[in-house]
Scaffold this active site. Structure first.
Site, mmCIF file in Angstrom:
data_model
loop_
_atom_site.group_PDB
_atom_site.id
_atom_site.type_symbol
_atom_site.label_atom_id
_atom_site.label_comp_id
_atom_site.label_asym_id
_atom_site.label_seq_id
_atom_site.Cartn_x
_atom_site.Cartn_y
_atom_site.Cartn_z
ATOM 1 N N ALA A 112 0.759 -1.240 0.050
ATOM 2 C CA ALA A 112 0.253 -0.051 -0.136
ATOM 3 C C ALA A 112 0.974 1.496 0.160
ATOM 4 O O ALA A 112 1.934 1.052 0.444
ATOM 5 C CB ALA A 112 -0.897 -0.004 1.101
ATOM 6 N N GLY A 121 0.212 -5.653 0.673
ATOM 7 C CA GLY A 121 -0.812 -5.659 -0.385
ATOM 8 C C GLY A 121 -0.229 -6.180 -1.714
ATOM 9 O O GLY A 121 -1.201 -6.893 -2.488
ATOM 10 N N GLU A 148 -0.695 -9.627 -1.333
ATOM 11 C CA GLU A 148 -2.052 -10.185 -1.110
ATOM 12 C C GLU A 148 -2.863 -10.042 -2.539
ATOM 13 O O GLU A 148 -3.716 -11.051 -3.173
ATOM 14 C CB GLU A 148 -2.756 -9.202 -0.508
ATOM 15 C CG GLU A 148 -2.632 -9.427 1.168
ATOM 16 C CD GLU A 148 -2.836 -8.177 2.060
ATOM 17 O OE1 GLU A 148 -3.552 -8.594 3.099
ATOM 18 O OE2 GLU A 148 -2.550 -7.120 1.913
ATOM 19 N N GLU A 188 3.085 -5.867 7.615
ATOM 20 C CA GLU A 188 2.143 -4.826 8.481
ATOM 21 C C GLU A 188 2.385 -4.824 9.775
ATOM 22 O O GLU A 188 2.081 -3.565 10.368
ATOM 23 C CB GLU A 188 0.807 -5.221 7.945
ATOM 24 C CG GLU A 188 0.199 -4.949 6.617
ATOM 25 C CD GLU A 188 0.539 -6.209 5.690
ATOM 26 O OE1 GLU A 188 0.027 -6.457 4.625
ATOM 27 O OE2 GLU A 188 1.207 -7.113 6.330
#
Length: 259
Positions: A65, A110, A113, A133
């Site tokens: 992110a 992300g 993911e 994270e």
């Protein structure tokens, strides 16, 4: 909508989407919007058969992110942002065409993911994976807490998420997160050849296989087998099925038309 942070190219039935947000291809809100628009265009294209998703350069598939965007979000805003990325990744997961991740560098947070939402994952020897994270006082919020345990098992997934440790492509392959690892210079050529072979198959059957696996894994066996039977019946009435069997009996290559 013109693209500024992704690239979309097509060669026959193979569409390649490249996240082009240097230096590390972070997943900004704009990248997310453009990925959604690219999927819309591909979905409307009857010539498209397979999608390849990768990152520009050789440093990153997607480094996660945009941290500065996250810094500005309140708790409620962060939750809504998470829902938007969930919807995008679920769309990739349920997209009618196979989606192949070509992981050419780091796939963190992300980015990891996003790769997990794809159907198949192939990695460069330089690729690195992780859900870091926890190092920011956060949790994986774009599907990591759910997809990683499903792909590699609960214990190892918890360990990786709770430590934030990165792991290399060889370990990702050993864990079953990626299908295959190869030299960096071979990645796009190998994935392109694979996508080309898949694109030459019956597109209806490709979509049906994806439906059976994705939906069936969340069902009991009897319900999943009933789904398989329905899909088998549906594809048995297609032109592709008639062409595939005729080509087999006539000992010639099949010319599938995706219908």
């Amino acid at each position: 909508m013109s693209f500024e942070q992704i690239l979309k190219e097509q060669d026959g039935g193979v569409v390649t989407i490249t996240i082009d947000h240097p230096p590390l291809n972070v997943l900004s809100a704009q990248v997310g919007r453009e990925l959604g628009e690219a999927l819309d265009r591909i979905d409307d294209d009857p010539a498209a058969s397979v999608v390849i998703l990768t990152g520009s350069g050789d440093r990153a598939f997607a480094a996660g992110a945009d941290i500065r965007e996250l810094q500005r979000l309140s708790g409620s805003d962060a939750e809504e942002m998470t829902h938007r990325w969930h919807r995008l990744f679920r769309r990739i997961e349920g997209f009618r065409l196979p989606v192949i991740a070509a992981v050419n560098g780091v796939a963190l947070g992300g980015g990891c993911e996003l790769a997990m939402a794809c159907d198949l994952r192939y990695a460069s020897e330089k690729a690195r994976f992780g859900q870091p994270e926890i190092n920011l006082g956060l949790v994986p919020g774009w599907g990591g807490t759910q997809r990683l345990p499903r792909l590699i098992g609960r214990g190892r997934a918890l360990e990786l998420m709770m430590t934030g440790d990165m792991f290399d492509a060889a370990e990702a392959h050993r864990l079953g997160l990626v299908n295959r690892v190869m030299a960096p210079e071979d990645l796009m050529k190998t994935v392109g050849e694979l996508a080309g072979r898949m694109a030459a198959k019956g597109g209806v059957a490709l979509a049906s296989i994806k439906t059976c696996v994705n939906e069936g894994l969340d069902q009991g066996l009897d319900e999943a087998l009933a789904l398989e039977a329905r899909e088998f019946g549906a594809v048995s009435s297609t032109e592709d099925k008639a062409e595939g069997i005729a080509a087999f009996l006539e000992k010639r290559p099949a010319a599938f038309r995706g219908r």
